[in-house]
Design an enzyme around this catalytic site. Structure first.
Site, PDB file in Angstrom:
ATOM      1  CE  LYS A 232     -86.476 -19.554 -42.778  1.00 45.88           C
ATOM      2  NZ  LYS A 232     -87.006 -20.916 -43.027  1.00 45.88           N
ATOM      3  CG  ASN A 233     -84.232 -22.788 -40.747  1.00 47.53           C
ATOM      4  OD1 ASN A 233     -85.320 -22.328 -41.081  1.00 47.53           O
ATOM      5  ND2 ASN A 233     -83.290 -23.134 -41.606  1.00 47.53           N
TER       6      ASN A 233
ATOM      7  NE  ARG B 158     -87.275 -28.794 -48.553  1.00 51.77           N
ATOM      8  CZ  ARG B 158     -87.223 -27.614 -47.958  1.00 51.77           C
ATOM      9  NH1 ARG B 158     -87.810 -26.584 -48.466  1.00 51.77           N
ATOM     10  NH2 ARG B 158     -86.565 -27.459 -46.825  1.00 51.77           N
TER      11      ARG B 158
ATOM     12  CG  ASP C 239     -80.825 -23.208 -45.685  1.00 51.68           C
ATOM     13  OD1 ASP C 239     -81.277 -23.794 -46.690  1.00 51.68           O
ATOM     14  OD2 ASP C 239     -81.372 -23.279 -44.556  1.00 51.68           O
TER      15      ASP C 239
ATOM     16  NE  ARG D  10     -91.033 -18.889 -46.702  1.00 54.00           N
ATOM     17  CZ  ARG D  10     -90.284 -19.912 -47.115  1.00 54.00           C
ATOM     18  NH1 ARG D  10     -89.948 -20.007 -48.382  1.00 54.00           N
ATOM     19  NH2 ARG D  10     -89.890 -20.833 -46.284  1.00 54.00           N
TER      20      ARG D  10
ATOM     21  CB  CYS E 232     -91.036 -27.902 -52.137  1.00 49.75           C
ATOM     22  SG  CYS E 232     -89.812 -26.777 -51.534  1.00 49.75           S
TER      23      CYS E 232
ATOM     24  NE  ARG F 139     -89.871 -29.903 -46.260  1.00 48.26           N
ATOM     25  CZ  ARG F 139     -90.234 -31.136 -46.493  1.00 48.26           C
ATOM     26  NH1 ARG F 139     -91.129 -31.414 -47.391  1.00 48.26           N
ATOM     27  NH2 ARG F 139     -89.692 -32.125 -45.826  1.00 48.26           N
TER      28      ARG F 139
END
Ligand code: UD1
Length: 420
Positions: free
Chosen positions: A22-23, A120, A304, A396, A115, A91
């Site tokens: 995802k990132n 952030r 994470d 997500r 957030c 974000r």
């Protein structure tokens, strides 16, 4: 809102194919805004966040199409506004700032707002754009940025490491006039993935993977096809799933060099890690040993994976100190784990976890993506039925979660529409 009913206590055994990251996918998709050609991305995971990015790119006027895991991005921007309704959902939407400014000389991007995991801010993104010659104003909740004559190469020194600000700066500097030097950048594998994709599009980026990146600006970026790297956070989550259930999982596509910090710690808890050509096998039995961790930017222990690792430490033999240094306020999973009988004391950015023999099933809910999955892991390790609500967070970041875990013996099912 959907919830997950989980009957835990089953050691997970089998094979899980790790999806695209995802990132990595999100900045790569944003980079599609910067090309005059077409960017074909392969292995783009089907997630709410990647879908949100597709919607955002289409909002800018781009032609975006998806065929399975392939996403094609082309066309031209007709609208430089990234509105609050879209940015507040995700974000990472702020990643459109650099490409819009670089290719179109202007961008208007909503501030992401509050957030769940700390304040952030986006000051580092703004600072980077200014160092490349942009004029930036904050007005009406928006970042309004202009570079009428185009961006100019410059020296960007980041006071703190930021993954997103590094990515924005890389995309922007690729189309700036002259050479840029980005100092104290993030070194995450997703940064190198973005650099490789931009280079395939015609950019001239070197030094990615180290703390200084050099970029020689080019006039335009063109066509490219690029395959998104496997998701190291997903892989790490399943490695912890094997450890917490005393299971045996083969994580297909997982890459050791992306997961060194976690796998070293997993081995210290007593599990066995076997690195193969096409993935990693993680095998565990009995209670894990307690190990201390401190989160840090890559190559440190990923923030994470902090919540998931804390779930593991809740059932460890001994006490573990978990220090969170990347984000403030990233312990929202603590009260929920405590509802399952975990013994955790938080003092600022440090959590002291006293391992229990076992947890007890409970209804729990979470407030962010990784916190949610930590509760799923805790429930998988706990005899009896737990219910994790508000699992839209999971959607997500984890594609096919129920199928992947179910195929390894987990007893879990989604309950639709229950108010979380
Ligand atoms: C990315 C990841 C996220 C991960 C995080 C840290 C994506 C889409 N998300 O988020 O999953 O948890 O890296 O590994 O890739 N900061 C500032 N000013 C800024 C930007 C950041 O002070 O302008 C601070 C943040 O509040 C945080 C720290 O810097 O404390 C690191 O944040 P950053 O690396 O920017 O995270 P993201 O890119 O948002």
């Amino acid at each position: 809102m959907d919830s997950l009913k989980i009957e835990g206590g089953v050691p997970l055994k089998g094979r899980i194919t790790v999806s695209g990251a995802k990132n990595a996918a999100l900045p790569l998709m944003a980079a599609g805004l910067a090309t005059s050609g077409t960017l074909q991305l392969e292995n783009v995971p089907r997630l709410v966040d990647t879908q949100s990015m597709e919607v955002l790119l289409a909002n800018h006027g781009m032609e975006v199409s998806r065929d399975g895991l392939n996403v094609s991005i082309g066309g031209a921007v007709t609208n430089i506004d990234a509105p609050y309704e879209l940015v507040r959902k995700m974000r990472a939407s702020v990643l459109v700032l650099g490409p819009l400014l670089a290719r179109y000389g202007a961008a208007r991007v909503s501030l992401p707002g509050g957030c769940a995991i700390g304040t952030r801010p986006v000051d580092l993104h703004i600072r980077a754009m200014q160092a490349l010659g942009a004029v930036v104003e904050l007005a009406d909740g928006y970042i309004q940025a202009r570079a009428p004559g185009g961006l100019k190469g410059g020296r960007v020194v980041f006071p703190n490491v930021s993954v997103g600000a590094t990515e924005n700066a890389m995309i922007a500097a690729s189309l700036a006039k002259g050479t840029s030097e980005l100092v104290n950048v993030a070194r995450e594998p997703e940064i190198s993935d973005l650099a490789e994709c931009l280079n395939a599009m015609g950019a001239r980026i070197t030094g990615h993977g180290s703390d200084t990146i050099m970029i020689e600006g080019v006039d335009e970026l063109g066509d490219a096809t690029h395959r998104v790297i496997p998701d190291r956070i997903e892989a790490g989550t399943w490695a912890i799933a094997a450890a917490i259930t005393g299971g045996d999982l083969f994580l297909e596509h997982a890459r050791r060099r992306h997961l060194d910090a976690l796998l070293d710690v997993i081995v210290s808890t007593g599990a066995t890690v076997d690195v193969r050509e096409d993935g990693i096998q993680v095998t565990a039995s009995g209670r894990p040993r307690a190990v201390d961790i401190t989160t840090d930017p890559f190559p440190g222990f990923p923030t994470d994976l902090q919540a998931q690792f804390m779930a593991l430490m809740c059932v460890a033999e001994g006490s573990s100190r978990i220090s969170e240094t990347v984000f403030e306020n990233r312990f929202m999973h603590v009260p929920e784990l405590a509802r399952m009988g975990a013994d955790i004391q938080v003092d600022g950015g440090v959590a002291l976890v006293r391992g229990q023999k076992s947890l007890t099933p409970a209804p729990v809910m979470a407030t962010d993506l990784r916190a949610s999955v930590s509760l799923v892991l805790a429930a998988l390790a706990t005899e009896g039925v737990s219910e994790v609500s508000r699992i839209y967070h999971l959607d997500r970041g984890y594609s096919d979660l129920e199928d992947k875990l179910g195929s390894c013996g987990a007893r879990l099912h989604r309950i639709n529409g229950k108010d979380g």
